[in-house]
Motif scaffolding. Structure first.
Motif, short mmCIF file in Angstrom:
data_model
loop_
_atom_site.label_atom_id
_atom_site.label_comp_id
_atom_site.label_asym_id
_atom_site.label_seq_id
_atom_site.Cartn_x
_atom_site.Cartn_y
_atom_site.Cartn_z
N UNK A 1 11.61 2.08 9.64
CA UNK A 1 9.95 1.42 8.67
C UNK A 1 9.85 2.96 7.98
N UNK A 2 10.26 4.07 8.41
CA UNK A 2 10.37 5.19 7.88
C UNK A 2 11.19 6.02 6.68
N UNK A 3 12.15 5.27 6.79
CA UNK A 3 13.64 5.61 5.62
C UNK A 3 12.84 4.20 3.98
N UNK A 4 12.43 4.97 3.06
CA UNK A 4 11.63 4.35 1.76
C UNK A 4 13.33 3.08 1.50
N UNK A 5 14.23 3.61 1.82
CA UNK A 5 15.49 2.78 1.12
C UNK A 5 15.42 1.43 1.29
N UNK A 6 14.59 1.44 2.82
CA UNK A 6 14.86 0.40 2.93
C UNK A 6 13.80 -1.04 2.52
N UNK A 7 12.91 0.19 1.86
CA UNK A 7 11.63 -1.07 1.48
C UNK A 7 11.42 -1.11 -0.30
N UNK A 8 12.33 -0.33 -0.40
CA UNK A 8 11.60 1.14 -2.14
C UNK A 8 13.00 0.27 -2.66
N UNK A 9 13.98 0.53 -2.65
CA UNK A 9 15.62 0.34 -2.91
C UNK A 9 16.15 -1.04 -3.03
N UNK A 10 16.47 -1.21 -0.96
CA UNK A 10 17.28 -2.47 -1.27
C UNK A 10 16.14 -3.20 0.25
N UNK A 11 15.05 -3.76 -0.19
CA UNK A 11 13.96 -3.84 0.69
C UNK A 11 14.84 -5.44 1.71
N UNK A 12 14.56 -4.51 2.99
CA UNK A 12 14.56 -5.83 4.55
C UNK A 12 12.68 -5.45 4.90
N UNK A 13 12.19 -4.88 4.29
CA UNK A 13 11.18 -4.60 4.98
C UNK A 13 10.25 -4.98 3.03
N UNK A 14 9.01 -5.92 3.84
CA UNK A 14 8.90 -6.33 2.19
C UNK A 14 6.58 -5.78 2.03
N UNK A 15 6.95 -5.20 1.21
CA UNK A 15 5.10 -4.11 0.98
C UNK A 15 4.70 -4.53 0.27
N UNK A 16 3.47 -6.13 0.01
CA UNK A 16 2.78 -6.52 -0.98
C UNK A 16 2.35 -5.49 -2.57
#
Length: 291
Positions: free
Chosen positions: A211-226
């Protein structure tokens, strides 16, 4: 609001991280730091006089108990389960990952393999930086920023680790070490399919670093942030899944290839691989936390 879509994929992707320490990465043995392990010979304990049966306890195992609260220095109350999963990971490495890594090593020059490893390390800058900040390590956080800037520019996106050549290095920090810094107990030793070994605390830290790696929600998202944009549209789940899984598999194969010879001798010389891996992992984690 954060919705954890593709949580199963997240675990699968990172489950492929055999290279980080499971059987795949360590030359058919799992664990970071196994290179420091010494061969462990099996010992037959001397017969002990019979003791009266213990009264069964109704108290469940405390998942955050101290490591020294179990038998000996290693707290491993789940050893039968851990050992079975370890054997599964070992076979997966022996019959799948290792042969693939040998083919990869045959066609890929060593310089390229080192460069690929450097790129993946550079991409994990954010969790390392944040964990330095969380632990109040201002100098370490500054070094991480300097390393990232130098390697991302002059180092061609991290392919060349130029920061190391100018002695810009610092111990690598992760969220498991941050939890230890704030007094969270390690808990039992834990082995999971496809994954490196952990303590319960380190597994929580492993998920935290995702969750601390922004790649996982800003580049190739596997975590969705509205209301937070991403390079790959969030509705394009297949593309994100393919990129994330492909990168994990690529890193695994690359790291396994780099360690083919290094861990071959360990496998052949060590009689009790499970114990050797466990001890090496716990000792290396303890050292990392002290640093």
């Amino acid at each position: 609001m954060i919705s954890f879509r593709l949580l199963g994929f997240c675990l699968l992707g990172f489950a492929m991280m055999l290279a980080t320490g499971c059987a795949g990465k360590t030359g058919t043995v799992q664990s970071q730091g196994l290179s420091d392990a010494k061969p462990v010979a099996k010992q037959i304990p001397a017969p002990a006089p019979p003791s009266p049966p213990e009264t069964p306890s109704d108290e469940p195992v405390d998942p955050f108990a101290r490591a020294d609260e179990g038998a000996g220095e290693e707290y491993d109350p789940w050893e039968p389960m851990n050992a079975n999963i370890f054997e599964f990971n070992l076979k997966l490495d022996r019959f799948v990952l290792k042969p693939v890594a040998k083919g990869y090593n045959f066609v890929m020059p060593d310089l390229v393999q080192v460069g690929v490893s450097n790129i993946f390390s550079n991409l994990r800058f954010a969790p390392r930086f944040l964990n330095n900040v969380f632990q109040g390590k201002v100098k370490g956080a500054g070094i991480e920023v300097g390393r990232f800037l130098i390697n991302s520019t002059a180092g061609l996106a991290g392919f060349f680790d130029l920061a190391r050549k100018v002695d810009l290095v610092t111990p690598e920090e992760d969220f498991g070490q941050t939890l230890a810094f704030y007094g969270v107990k390690p808990g039992p030793y834990l082995v999971l399919p496809f994954l490196p070994p952990f303590t319960v605390r380190d597994f929580v830290g492993f998920v935290g670093d995702v969750f601390l790696n922004p790649i996982n929600w800003l580049v190739a998202p596997i975590i969705e942030v509205n209301n937070v944009p991403s390079v790959i549209a969030r509705h394009n789940r297949l593309t994100s899944s393919l990129i994330q899984t492909g990168s994990r598999v690529g890193e695994v194969i690359n790291e396994r290839s780099r360690n083919l010879e290094k861990f071959q001798g360990v496998e052949e010389a060590t009689l009790d691989l499970y114990t050797a891996v466990r001890n090496a992992y716990l000792q290396k984690r303890a050292q990392a936390i002290r640093e």
